[in-house]
Motif scaffolding. Structure first.
Motif, PDB file in Angstrom:
ATOM      1  N   PHE A   1       0.703  -1.102  -0.105  1.00 56.60           N
ATOM      2  CA  PHE A   1      -0.005  -0.041  -0.076  1.00 56.60           C
ATOM      3  C   PHE A   1       0.923   1.306  -0.037  1.00 56.60           C
ATOM      4  O   PHE A   1       0.598   2.107  -0.758  1.00 56.60           O
ATOM      5  CB  PHE A   1      -0.894  -0.039   1.272  1.00 56.60           C
ATOM      6  CG  PHE A   1      -1.862   1.097   1.555  1.00 56.60           C
ATOM      7  CD1 PHE A   1      -2.782   1.524   0.540  1.00 56.60           C
ATOM      8  CD2 PHE A   1      -1.549   2.352   2.328  1.00 56.60           C
ATOM      9  CE1 PHE A   1      -3.564   2.575   0.697  1.00 56.60           C
ATOM     10  CE2 PHE A   1      -2.031   3.250   2.473  1.00 56.60           C
ATOM     11  CZ  PHE A   1      -3.303   3.652   1.670  1.00 56.60           C
ATOM     12  N   PHE A   2       1.917   1.090   0.985  1.00 53.00           N
ATOM     13  CA  PHE A   2       2.704   2.470   1.074  1.00 53.00           C
ATOM     14  C   PHE A   2       3.640   2.668  -0.163  1.00 53.00           C
ATOM     15  O   PHE A   2       3.989   3.673  -0.488  1.00 53.00           O
ATOM     16  CB  PHE A   2       3.353   2.325   2.285  1.00 53.00           C
ATOM     17  CG  PHE A   2       2.681   2.851   3.529  1.00 53.00           C
ATOM     18  CD1 PHE A   2       2.309   3.944   3.523  1.00 53.00           C
ATOM     19  CD2 PHE A   2       2.406   1.614   4.385  1.00 53.00           C
ATOM     20  CE1 PHE A   2       1.528   4.440   4.782  1.00 53.00           C
ATOM     21  CE2 PHE A   2       1.498   1.894   5.514  1.00 53.00           C
ATOM     22  CZ  PHE A   2       1.135   3.286   5.800  1.00 53.00           C
ATOM     23  N   CYS A   3       4.036   1.451  -0.746  1.00 51.08           N
ATOM     24  CA  CYS A   3       4.956   1.296  -2.141  1.00 51.08           C
ATOM     25  C   CYS A   3       4.158   2.048  -3.052  1.00 51.08           C
ATOM     26  O   CYS A   3       4.595   2.524  -4.072  1.00 51.08           O
ATOM     27  CB  CYS A   3       5.344  -0.019  -2.304  1.00 51.08           C
ATOM     28  SG  CYS A   3       6.669  -0.645  -1.199  1.00 51.08           S
ATOM     29  N   LEU A   4       2.709   1.403  -3.301  1.00 53.27           N
ATOM     30  CA  LEU A   4       2.235   2.049  -4.405  1.00 53.27           C
ATOM     31  C   LEU A   4       1.779   3.474  -4.170  1.00 53.27           C
ATOM     32  O   LEU A   4       1.895   4.569  -5.223  1.00 53.27           O
ATOM     33  CB  LEU A   4       0.514   1.289  -4.237  1.00 53.27           C
ATOM     34  CG  LEU A   4       0.587   0.027  -4.697  1.00 53.27           C
ATOM     35  CD1 LEU A   4      -0.977  -0.616  -4.767  1.00 53.27           C
ATOM     36  CD2 LEU A   4       0.631   0.190  -6.350  1.00 53.27           C
ATOM     37  N   ILE A   5       1.512   4.267  -2.969  1.00 54.36           N
ATOM     38  CA  ILE A   5       1.420   5.502  -2.790  1.00 54.36           C
ATOM     39  C   ILE A   5       2.858   6.099  -3.201  1.00 54.36           C
ATOM     40  O   ILE A   5       2.785   7.141  -4.071  1.00 54.36           O
ATOM     41  CB  ILE A   5       1.029   5.764  -1.405  1.00 54.36           C
ATOM     42  CG1 ILE A   5      -0.175   5.337  -1.145  1.00 54.36           C
ATOM     43  CG2 ILE A   5       1.113   7.486  -1.115  1.00 54.36           C
ATOM     44  CD1 ILE A   5      -0.378   5.499   0.305  1.00 54.36           C
ATOM     45  N   LEU A   6       3.879   5.682  -2.857  1.00 52.71           N
ATOM     46  CA  LEU A   6       5.243   6.335  -3.180  1.00 52.71           C
ATOM     47  C   LEU A   6       5.395   5.980  -4.767  1.00 52.71           C
ATOM     48  O   LEU A   6       5.796   7.136  -5.445  1.00 52.71           O
ATOM     49  CB  LEU A   6       6.159   5.698  -2.497  1.00 52.71           C
ATOM     50  CG  LEU A   6       7.629   6.113  -2.842  1.00 52.71           C
ATOM     51  CD1 LEU A   6       7.785   7.641  -2.211  1.00 52.71           C
ATOM     52  CD2 LEU A   6       8.872   5.272  -2.066  1.00 52.71           C
ATOM     53  N   ALA A   7       4.944   5.140  -5.176  1.00 49.57           N
ATOM     54  CA  ALA A   7       5.236   4.891  -6.780  1.00 49.57           C
ATOM     55  C   ALA A   7       4.421   5.761  -7.530  1.00 49.57           C
ATOM     56  O   ALA A   7       4.807   6.181  -8.550  1.00 49.57           O
ATOM     57  CB  ALA A   7       4.797   3.232  -7.081  1.00 49.57           C
ATOM     58  N   PHE A   8       3.127   5.847  -7.077  1.00 49.24           N
ATOM     59  CA  PHE A   8       2.422   6.743  -7.967  1.00 49.24           C
ATOM     60  C   PHE A   8       2.832   8.181  -7.706  1.00 49.24           C
ATOM     61  O   PHE A   8       2.795   8.911  -8.982  1.00 49.24           O
ATOM     62  CB  PHE A   8       0.962   6.789  -7.338  1.00 49.24           C
ATOM     63  CG  PHE A   8       0.054   5.431  -7.687  1.00 49.24           C
ATOM     64  CD1 PHE A   8       0.722   4.495  -8.867  1.00 49.24           C
ATOM     65  CD2 PHE A   8      -1.144   4.986  -6.878  1.00 49.24           C
ATOM     66  CE1 PHE A   8      -0.215   3.447  -9.043  1.00 49.24           C
ATOM     67  CE2 PHE A   8      -1.899   3.928  -7.314  1.00 49.24           C
ATOM     68  CZ  PHE A   8      -1.399   3.351  -8.505  1.00 49.24           C
ATOM     69  N   ILE A   9       3.435   8.657  -6.663  1.00 50.24           N
ATOM     70  CA  ILE A   9       3.861   9.963  -6.680  1.00 50.24           C
ATOM     71  C   ILE A   9       5.148  10.397  -7.647  1.00 50.24           C
ATOM     72  O   ILE A   9       5.181  10.976  -8.445  1.00 50.24           O
ATOM     73  CB  ILE A   9       4.430  10.435  -5.211  1.00 50.24           C
ATOM     74  CG1 ILE A   9       3.122  10.408  -4.353  1.00 50.24           C
ATOM     75  CG2 ILE A   9       5.209  11.449  -5.123  1.00 50.24           C
ATOM     76  CD1 ILE A   9       3.499  10.331  -2.729  1.00 50.24           C
ATOM     77  N   CYS A  10       6.063   9.108  -7.457  1.00 44.60           N
ATOM     78  CA  CYS A  10       7.201   8.989  -8.420  1.00 44.60           C
ATOM     79  C   CYS A  10       6.842   9.059  -9.879  1.00 44.60           C
ATOM     80  O   CYS A  10       7.352   9.813 -10.525  1.00 44.60           O
ATOM     81  CB  CYS A  10       8.023   8.031  -8.058  1.00 44.60           C
ATOM     82  SG  CYS A  10       8.789   8.183  -6.554  1.00 44.60           S
ATOM     83  N   ILE A  11       5.740   8.147 -10.196  1.00 47.51           N
ATOM     84  CA  ILE A  11       5.529   8.014 -11.623  1.00 47.51           C
ATOM     85  C   ILE A  11       4.714   9.344 -12.133  1.00 47.51           C
ATOM     86  O   ILE A  11       4.963   9.880 -13.091  1.00 47.51           O
ATOM     87  CB  ILE A  11       4.498   6.797 -11.835  1.00 47.51           C
ATOM     88  CG1 ILE A  11       4.968   5.734 -11.519  1.00 47.51           C
ATOM     89  CG2 ILE A  11       3.632   6.926 -13.004  1.00 47.51           C
ATOM     90  CD1 ILE A  11       3.964   4.235 -11.379  1.00 47.51           C
ATOM     91  N   TYR A  12       3.938   9.887 -10.989  1.00 51.99           N
ATOM     92  CA  TYR A  12       3.507  11.208 -11.662  1.00 51.99           C
ATOM     93  C   TYR A  12       4.603  12.335 -11.930  1.00 51.99           C
ATOM     94  O   TYR A  12       4.318  12.992 -13.172  1.00 51.99           O
ATOM     95  CB  TYR A  12       2.555  11.690 -10.228  1.00 51.99           C
ATOM     96  CG  TYR A  12       1.959  13.336 -10.652  1.00 51.99           C
ATOM     97  CD1 TYR A  12       0.804  13.312 -11.233  1.00 51.99           C
ATOM     98  CD2 TYR A  12       2.624  14.214 -10.038  1.00 51.99           C
ATOM     99  CE1 TYR A  12       0.155  14.535 -11.522  1.00 51.99           C
ATOM    100  CE2 TYR A  12       2.114  15.413 -10.476  1.00 51.99           C
ATOM    101  CZ  TYR A  12       0.988  15.691 -10.932  1.00 51.99           C
ATOM    102  OH  TYR A  12       0.301  17.110 -11.292  1.00 51.99           O
ATOM    103  N   TYR A  13       5.253  12.571 -11.104  1.00 51.36           N
ATOM    104  CA  TYR A  13       6.386  13.719 -11.399  1.00 51.36           C
ATOM    105  C   TYR A  13       7.264  13.223 -12.467  1.00 51.36           C
ATOM    106  O   TYR A  13       7.695  13.662 -13.362  1.00 51.36           O
ATOM    107  CB  TYR A  13       7.119  13.923 -10.338  1.00 51.36           C
ATOM    108  CG  TYR A  13       6.567  14.449  -9.309  1.00 51.36           C
ATOM    109  CD1 TYR A  13       6.400  15.884  -9.501  1.00 51.36           C
ATOM    110  CD2 TYR A  13       6.089  14.139  -8.116  1.00 51.36           C
ATOM    111  CE1 TYR A  13       5.645  16.719  -8.459  1.00 51.36           C
ATOM    112  CE2 TYR A  13       5.140  14.928  -7.179  1.00 51.36           C
ATOM    113  CZ  TYR A  13       4.999  16.131  -7.434  1.00 51.36           C
ATOM    114  OH  TYR A  13       4.463  16.991  -6.495  1.00 51.36           O
ATOM    115  N   LEU A  14       7.728  11.574 -12.625  1.00 58.57           N
ATOM    116  CA  LEU A  14       8.232  10.989 -13.733  1.00 58.57           C
ATOM    117  C   LEU A  14       7.751  11.393 -15.165  1.00 58.57           C
ATOM    118  O   LEU A  14       8.328  11.853 -16.066  1.00 58.57           O
ATOM    119  CB  LEU A  14       8.645   9.802 -13.546  1.00 58.57           C
ATOM    120  CG  LEU A  14       9.481   8.881 -14.708  1.00 58.57           C
ATOM    121  CD1 LEU A  14      10.923   9.710 -15.077  1.00 58.57           C
ATOM    122  CD2 LEU A  14       9.580   7.595 -14.409  1.00 58.57           C
ATOM    123  N   THR A  15       6.389  10.906 -15.058  1.00 54.53           N
ATOM    124  CA  THR A  15       5.790  11.029 -16.238  1.00 54.53           C
ATOM    125  C   THR A  15       5.345  12.673 -16.784  1.00 54.53           C
ATOM    126  O   THR A  15       5.513  12.948 -17.892  1.00 54.53           O
ATOM    127  CB  THR A  15       4.173  10.559 -16.192  1.00 54.53           C
ATOM    128  OG1 THR A  15       4.329   9.189 -15.744  1.00 54.53           O
ATOM    129  CG2 THR A  15       3.225  10.617 -17.331  1.00 54.53           C
TER     130      THR A  15
END
Length: 511
Positions: free
Chosen positions: A211-225
Motif C-alpha cells: 500500500f505504501f509502496c503504491l502511494i510512493l510509486a504513484f507519486i514518483c510515476i506522476y512526477y516522472l511522467t
C-alpha cells in the motif's frame, strides 16, 4: 457482431455530446501505474504461494515426526488385543501424550484400530482413573478412515495427502502402528488446509508494505511522467504559436538526453522558421517596392503623354525614361528568375576549361563608356596573366559582371577600380577593389543577402534591385568556391571570390 454495429451510432452521439479527450500524460501515468500494480500483484501472488507451500512443508514434516513418535510409543506399549476402548493406565497416558502434542502443533491426532475406528484421542485424556472404559468422544466417534487410505497406510507404512472428513478438507498424515511384527492400527494427524497464521501475518505485512509502496510509486510515476511529457506539451504549445504566425516561442532545454536533443532540434527549427518568415516578409516588401517604383513612373509618364500633360516635344524624352524603367523591370524579373532557378537547383551547369583573365578584360570593355564618363582609373590590368580553370563560363561571367557593375556604380568621380588575380596551387583568387564610400562593419555581414542595400536612401543605387551580390554568392558557391567582402569603412571596398581550378559543384539537380 450485429450488436457491436448497433452500438456504433450510440457511441457517435455520445461522443458529440460528451467529448472525451485523453492526453498523453494520462496515458503514460495510467500505463506506468498499471504496470507497477500488475507487478505488485504478481509479486504478492508469488510470495503468497511460496510462503503457503513453505508453511505446508513445515507443517507436514512436523506432523510426520509426531505421528512417527506416537506410533512407536503405542507399538511399544500395546498389542493387537489392547486396541479397544477399555481403560488402562497405558491407554490413559497415550491419550494425554496425544493431547499434549496436538495442542503444541495445532493438529488433531488420534489412533485408529485396523478397521479405521478411532480408539485414542486427546478428548479421552480426561478419563477418570480406574474407569471401566475410556471417555466418550462425540468429535471422533463418527470418524472412520476410508478403506483406501487404510490399505495404503498398511501397505506403504505411511500416507501424506489431502482428504475430506465430515465435510471438511484436511491435510492427513497417517502412519501404521507396529507391535512386534504385526500391524495393530494407525496414527492419524489432521491439520486444516486453510491458510496458516504465519501465511496471514506475512501476507498482511506485504499488503501494508505494498500500500505504501503504491502511494510512493504513484507519486514518483506522476512526477516522472510529468517531466517526460512536459517537453511534448511545450512543443504542442509552440506549434500552436507557430500556426498563428508567432515564431519567437522557444522551449527551455533541460538535461542532455534524447528529449533534450529533440527540444534543441525543435528550437533550431523554430529559429529557421523565424528567419524564413522574416526573409519572406522582407522579400515581399522589397519586391513590392522594386516593382512599384518603376511601374509608378511608367504609368505616370504614359498617362501624361495620353492626356496631353506632357508636350509633344518632350514625349520622346519621357518615352526613353519609360523604356529605361521597362528594361529595369526586365532585369529585375530576370534576376529573380535566375535566383529562383539557382535556389531550386534547376540550373544546368556547363563547365569548360577557359582563361578567366581574358574573361575579366572582356567584361571591363562592356563598362568602357561608364568608366570614361566617371573618369575611373582601372588598375592591375597590366599584371593579369592567363589563368585557366574548369567552370561554367556564363555563370562566372555573370558573377564578375555583377561585381564590376557594383564597383562602377559606387566608385567616386576620378576614383579607381583595382583588379587582382592570384593563382594558387588548386585555386584562383579574384579581387575587385574600388574607391569611394566604404561599407560599414554592420553592413558587411548582410552584404550578400538578397534585396539588401547598403545605401538605404537609394540615392546612389536608385536603379539597383539588391540581388546582384546575392546572385554572385549563389553562383560562386555553386562551383564550390567562396566569396567575401572587406572594407575600411571610409573610402574603399573590396570584393574577393575564390574558385577551385577543378570543377566541384555544391548544388546538383536531382534527377
Amino acid at each position: 457482431m450485429a450488436f457491436t454495429e448497433k452500438l456504433k451510432p450510440l457511441k457517435k452521439k455520445l461522443s458529440q455530446y460528451f467529448p472525451i479527450k485523453t492526453n498523453i500524460f494520462t496515458k503514460y501515468f495510467l500505463t506506468f501505474a498499471f504496470v507497477f500494480f500488475i507487478l505488485l500483484i504478481v509479486l504478492g501472488t508469488s510470495l503468497f504461494i511460496f510462503v503457503n507451500d513453505y508453511s505446508d512443508d513445515i507443517q507436514t514434516n512436523l506432523l510426520k515426526e509426531n505421528t512417527e513418535s506416537i506410533s512407536q510409543t503405542v507399538g511399544s506399549m500395546l498389542s493387537a488385543q489392547d486396541m479397544n476402548k477399555k481403560y488402562s493406565i497405558e491407554k490413559s497416558l497415550i491419550c494425554e501424550t496425544i493431547s499434549t502434542i496436538s495442542s503444541s502443533i495445532d493438529a488433531d491426532i488420534f489412533v485408529c484400530d485396523l478397521d479405521g475406528n478411532v480408539i485414542f484421542c486427546r478428548e479421552r485424556a480426561d478419563t477418570p482413573l480406574f474407569s471401566n472404559s475410556l471417555s466418550q468422544c462425540e468429535k471422533h466417534d463418527d470418524i472412520r478412515l476410508d478403506e483406501k487410505i487404510l490399505s495404503r497406510v498398511y501397505n506403504q507404512g505411511s500416507v501424506v495427502e489431502k482428504t475430506t472428513l465430515l465435510n471438511y478438507q484436511y491435510f492427513i498424515v497417517a502412519r501404521s502402528v507396529v507391535s512386534g511384527n504385526n500391524i495393530i492400527g494407525s496414527v492419524v494427524a489432521l491439520a486444516s488446509t486453510g491458510f496458516q497464521t504465519l501465511v496471514f501475518d506475512i501476507f498482511r505485512i506485504f499488503l501494508v508494505s505494498a500500500f505504501f509502496c503504491l502511494i510512493l510509486a504513484f507519486i514518483c510515476i506522476y512526477y516522472l511522467t510529468k517531466s517526460m511529457v512536459k517537453p511534448l506539451q511545450l512543443m504542442s504549445k509552440a506549434t500552436k504559436q507557430f500556426a498563428m504566425g508567432d515564431f519567437t516561442y522557444r522551449i527551455k532545454i533541460r538535461g542532455n538526453d534524447e528529449m533534450a536533443d529533440l527540444c534543441r532540434a525543435f528550437n533550431d527549427m523554430a529559429e529557421a522558421l523565424d528567419v524564413l518568415e522574416g526573409t519572406r516578409r522582407s522579400f515581399v516588401s522589397n519586391v513590392s517596392h522594386e516593382l512599384k517604383t518603376p511601374m509608378t513612373s511608367i504609368a505616370g509618364f504614359i498617362d501624361g503623354i495620353l492626356d496631353g500633360t506632357i508636350p509633344k516635344d518632350k514625349q520622346e524624352y519621357y518615352l526613353n525614361i519609360v523604356s529605361t524603367e521597362v528594361r529595369r523591370l526586365s532585369r529585375l524579373v530576370v534576376s529573380m528568375l535566375n535566383m529562383s532557378k539557382i535556389e531550386s537547383g534547376d540550373v544546368e551547369m556547363k563547365p569548360s576549361n577557359y582563361d578567366i583573365s581574358e574573361q575579366i578584360i572582356n567584361i571591363l570593355l562592356t563598362f568602357e563608356q561608364k568608366i570614361s564618363g566617371k573618369n575611373i582609373e582601372i588598375r592591375g590590368l597590366g599584371e593579369l596573366k592567363p589563368a585557366y580553370l574548369i567552370a561554367d563560363p556564363d555563370m562566372i561571367y555573370q558573377a564578375i559582371y555583377n561585381l564590376f557593375d557594383n564597383a562602377v556604380k559606387f566608385t567616386n568621380e576620378g576614383g579607381f577600380i583595382q583588379v587582382t588575380l592570384k593563382e594558387h596551387n588548386s585555386e584562383i583568387e579574384v579581387s575587385v577593389k574600388n574607391s569611394g564610400e566604404g561599407i560599414k562593419e554592420e553592413d558587411l555581414s548582410h552584404i550578400f543577402e538578397r534585396f539588401y542595400k547598403v545605401d538605404k536612401s537609394r540615392s546612389l543605387d536608385s536603379k539597383g534591385s539588391g540581388l546582384g551580390l546575392y546572385i554572385v554568392k549563389l553562383m560562386i558557391e555553386m562551383h564550390g568556391g567562396r566569396v567575401f567582402a572587406k572594407s575600411d569603412g571610409v573610402d574603399s571596398a573590396e570584393f574577393t571570390f575564390i574558385l577551385p581550378k577543378q570543377f566541384s559543384p555544391i548544388y546538383k539537380k536531382e534527377k
